[in-house]
Design a protein around this motif. Structure first.
Motif, short mmCIF file in Angstrom:
data_model
loop_
_atom_site.label_atom_id
_atom_site.label_comp_id
_atom_site.label_asym_id
_atom_site.label_seq_id
_atom_site.Cartn_x
_atom_site.Cartn_y
_atom_site.Cartn_z
N SER A 45 0.84 -1.20 0.00
CA SER A 45 0.00 0.00 0.00
C SER A 45 0.87 1.24 0.00
O SER A 45 0.61 2.20 -0.73
N LYS A 46 1.92 1.23 0.81
CA LYS A 46 2.83 2.37 0.88
C LYS A 46 3.54 2.57 -0.45
O LYS A 46 3.68 3.69 -0.94
N VAL A 47 4.00 1.48 -1.07
CA VAL A 47 4.67 1.55 -2.37
C VAL A 47 3.73 2.16 -3.41
O VAL A 47 4.11 3.05 -4.17
N ILE A 48 2.48 1.68 -3.44
CA ILE A 48 1.51 2.17 -4.43
C ILE A 48 1.26 3.67 -4.23
O ILE A 48 1.31 4.45 -5.18
N ILE A 49 0.99 4.08 -2.99
CA ILE A 49 0.66 5.48 -2.72
C ILE A 49 1.88 6.37 -2.91
O ILE A 49 1.79 7.43 -3.54
N GLU A 50 3.03 5.97 -2.38
CA GLU A 50 4.18 6.88 -2.34
C GLU A 50 5.04 6.79 -3.60
O GLU A 50 5.52 7.81 -4.07
N ASP A 51 5.24 5.61 -4.15
CA ASP A 51 6.09 5.48 -5.34
C ASP A 51 5.29 5.67 -6.63
O ASP A 51 5.67 6.44 -7.49
N GLU A 52 4.16 4.97 -6.73
CA GLU A 52 3.38 5.02 -7.97
C GLU A 52 2.59 6.33 -8.09
O GLU A 52 2.53 6.94 -9.13
N MET A 53 1.92 6.72 -7.00
CA MET A 53 1.01 7.87 -7.06
C MET A 53 1.64 9.15 -6.51
O MET A 53 0.99 10.18 -6.47
N LYS A 54 2.89 9.08 -6.08
CA LYS A 54 3.63 10.25 -5.56
C LYS A 54 2.87 10.93 -4.42
O LYS A 54 2.85 12.15 -4.30
N GLY A 55 2.26 10.12 -3.57
CA GLY A 55 1.51 10.64 -2.44
C GLY A 55 2.17 10.29 -1.12
O GLY A 55 3.37 10.02 -1.07
N LYS A 56 1.36 10.26 -0.07
CA LYS A 56 1.88 9.96 1.26
C LYS A 56 0.81 9.20 2.01
O LYS A 56 -0.38 9.54 1.93
N ILE A 57 1.23 8.14 2.72
CA ILE A 57 0.29 7.42 3.59
C ILE A 57 0.86 7.41 4.99
O ILE A 57 2.07 7.23 5.17
N SER A 58 0.01 7.67 5.97
CA SER A 58 0.45 7.67 7.36
C SER A 58 -0.67 7.08 8.22
O SER A 58 -1.79 6.88 7.76
#
Length: 124
Positions: free
Chosen positions: A97-110
């Protein structure tokens, strides 16, 4: 029992990106909540998903009432192979989930504990 899932998106905000990957992230968060509801024997399980705009970005909050995450391990839950589910868990769901949000979608999950549950915050 049944889990009540409510989505609040009053401005009908649309998210652009890989639909399959993003839905995989949301499903993973809901499945984790479901497991915690069962483990903690929660009577009225509910998941709320709030979608809002924040400084030209989109914020998605996923909140549950499943009892929260032990504060000693909450920082580790996005690490690969870290699981709280003994032998049932692979420890890959939140990491992916972190890879998808932060690497693929250039977002942040916390994540943080709140009231009687967990609040995952995704900003894309």
């Amino acid at each position: 029992g049944n889990i009540k899932v409510e989505v609040f998106n009053k401005n009908n905000i649309e998210i652009f990106g890989n639909k399959n990957e993003f839905s995989q992230v949301l499903m993973n968060l809901i499945i984790n909540a479901k497991d915690a509801f069962i483990e903690n024997e929660i009577n009225n399980p509910h998941v709320k998903i709030n979608v809002s705009e924040q400084k030209k970005r989109i914020k998605i909050e996923v909140l549950d009432n499943a009892g929260g995450i032990n504060s000693e391990i909450i920082e580790q839950i996005f690490n690969p192979y870290f699981t709280t589910k003994d032998k049932k868990g692979t420890g890959i769901g939140l990491y992916l989930s972190k890879v998808i949000i932060e690497d693929e979608m250039k977002g942040k999950i916390s994540v943080r504990n709140y009231n009687c549950g967990v609040n995952f915050i995704i900003v894309v």
